[in-house]
Write a protein that holds these residues in place. Structure first.
Motif, short mmCIF file in Angstrom:
data_model
loop_
_atom_site.label_atom_id
_atom_site.label_comp_id
_atom_site.label_asym_id
_atom_site.label_seq_id
_atom_site.Cartn_x
_atom_site.Cartn_y
_atom_site.Cartn_z
N TRP A 22 69.29 56.20 39.28
CA TRP A 22 68.46 56.50 40.22
C TRP A 22 68.12 55.16 40.90
CZ3 TRP A 22 63.65 53.88 40.80
CH2 TRP A 22 62.64 54.33 41.62
N MET A 23 67.70 55.41 42.19
CA MET A 23 67.53 54.37 42.94
C MET A 23 66.29 55.01 43.94
SD MET A 23 70.29 54.05 46.15
CE MET A 23 69.32 52.81 46.94
N GLN A 24 65.33 54.05 44.49
CA GLN A 24 64.32 54.36 45.11
C GLN A 24 64.78 55.11 46.55
OE1 GLN A 24 61.12 51.55 46.21
NE2 GLN A 24 59.40 52.91 45.45
N GLU A 64 57.53 56.59 44.71
CA GLU A 64 57.15 55.82 43.40
C GLU A 64 57.39 56.53 42.09
OE1 GLU A 64 55.49 54.63 47.09
OE2 GLU A 64 55.48 56.42 46.32
N ARG A 65 57.95 57.66 42.04
CA ARG A 65 58.35 58.31 40.82
C ARG A 65 59.67 57.91 40.33
NH1 ARG A 65 57.40 64.92 40.37
NH2 ARG A 65 58.44 65.32 38.18
N THR A 66 59.65 57.45 39.24
CA THR A 66 60.98 56.47 38.90
C THR A 66 61.89 57.41 38.05
OG1 THR A 66 59.81 55.57 37.11
CG2 THR A 66 59.66 54.40 39.26
N GLY A 67 63.15 57.39 38.07
CA GLY A 67 63.96 57.89 37.25
C GLY A 67 64.21 59.29 37.50
N GLU A 68 63.51 59.88 38.42
CA GLU A 68 63.92 61.27 38.63
C GLU A 68 63.57 61.83 40.27
OE1 GLU A 68 61.49 63.00 35.60
OE2 GLU A 68 59.85 63.34 36.90
N HIS A 128 53.77 59.97 49.18
CA HIS A 128 54.00 58.57 49.06
C HIS A 128 52.48 58.00 49.57
CE1 HIS A 128 55.47 54.57 50.38
NE2 HIS A 128 55.23 54.92 51.59
#
Length: 248
Positions: free
Chosen positions: A32-34, A64-68, A133
């Motif tokens: 994952w990357m933002q 801002e939701r991380t990993g997915e 966002h």
């Protein structure tokens, strides 16, 4: 270091039915990357004989939701990728993706506003990423979303949008239905035109940052209308798709 154009296998974490023809797929990414609100991912399918089909889908979730990520996909009857995603994919499956991609149709809270967002049909997806966002960063930038749908049952995210707009944070939602309206509806019931754009955009006062996404004819008409209203062309960002899936 990961490059955005490298393919990876995402895992389908959840599938949500948004409308009769639209589903949201939550994809867990091993690398994952933002992303930036407004960007998209490519999805690629490979058949046993080696044939490949590839399509691009906007990210609906906040950076801002991380990993997915969430991809909200409309099922197009003759679409090779969308029909597979709707009819075959189940939770736990893997699917090949790459991204995030795109640097033109993006908004970050630090860019300021006010924001004028205009969507037709599933064109609301990247705009929803901007709205989410905005909420996640605590931005109070005045924001107005004008959303055109054929029918009430075609609206995507409306429950969440109405909830967010009711919280008094400067987000306002305006809807128009081009084919049928809910009982007792007193709002807009036509395609977006110059008068509608003026009525919705005028209270933003100073020149807004405008983002327009939807079918080509809607996007071109809205962009032209905004220029005629005095919005500088370099303040207008557009993203369009083909004749299917719009609000005509």
């Amino acid at each position: 270091m990961k490059r955005t154009l490298e393919w990876q296998i995402a895992t389908v974490k959840a599938i949500k039915q948004e409308t009769p023809t639209v589903k949201t797929f939550t994809l867990a990414l091993p690398d994952w990357m933002q992303h930036r609100a407004g960007q998209h991912y490519d999805v690629r399918l490979t058949a046993p004989d080696g044939y490949q089909a590839q399509r691009s889908y906007s990210i609906g979730s906040a950076p801002e939701r991380t990993g997915e990520i969430e991809l909200t996909v409309e099922r197009i009857e003759d679409g090779e990728v969308s029909t597979y995603m709707h009819d075959v994919l189940v939770e736990g499956d893997g699917i090949e993706v790459r991204g995030p991609i795109g640097g033109y149709f993006v908004w970050e809270a630090g860019m300021g506003g006010p924001l004028f967002l205009v969507a037709g049909g599933s064109g609301v997806v990247p705009l929803m990423a901007m709205v989410r966002h905005r909420v996640a960063t605590g931005s109070r930038v005045p924001t107005r979303l004008l959303y055109s749908s054929r029918r009430p049952e075609d609206e995507i995210y409306m429950q969440e949008l109405e909830s967010l707009s009711s919280q008094g944070g400067g987000l306002e939602i305006f809807r128009t239905f081009t084919r049928s309206q809910p009982p007792g509806w007193t709002g807009y019931s036509r395609r977006i035109d110059a008068e509608m754009l003026r009525e919705v955009a005028d209270p933003l006062e100073r020149a807004p940052r405008a983002f327009v996404c939807g079918p080509t004819n809607l996007v071109e008409s809205v962009a032209d209308g905004l220029v005629r209203l005095g919005v500088a062309s370099d303040q207008i960002r557009t993203e369009r798709f083909g004749p299917t899936g719009g609000a005509s």
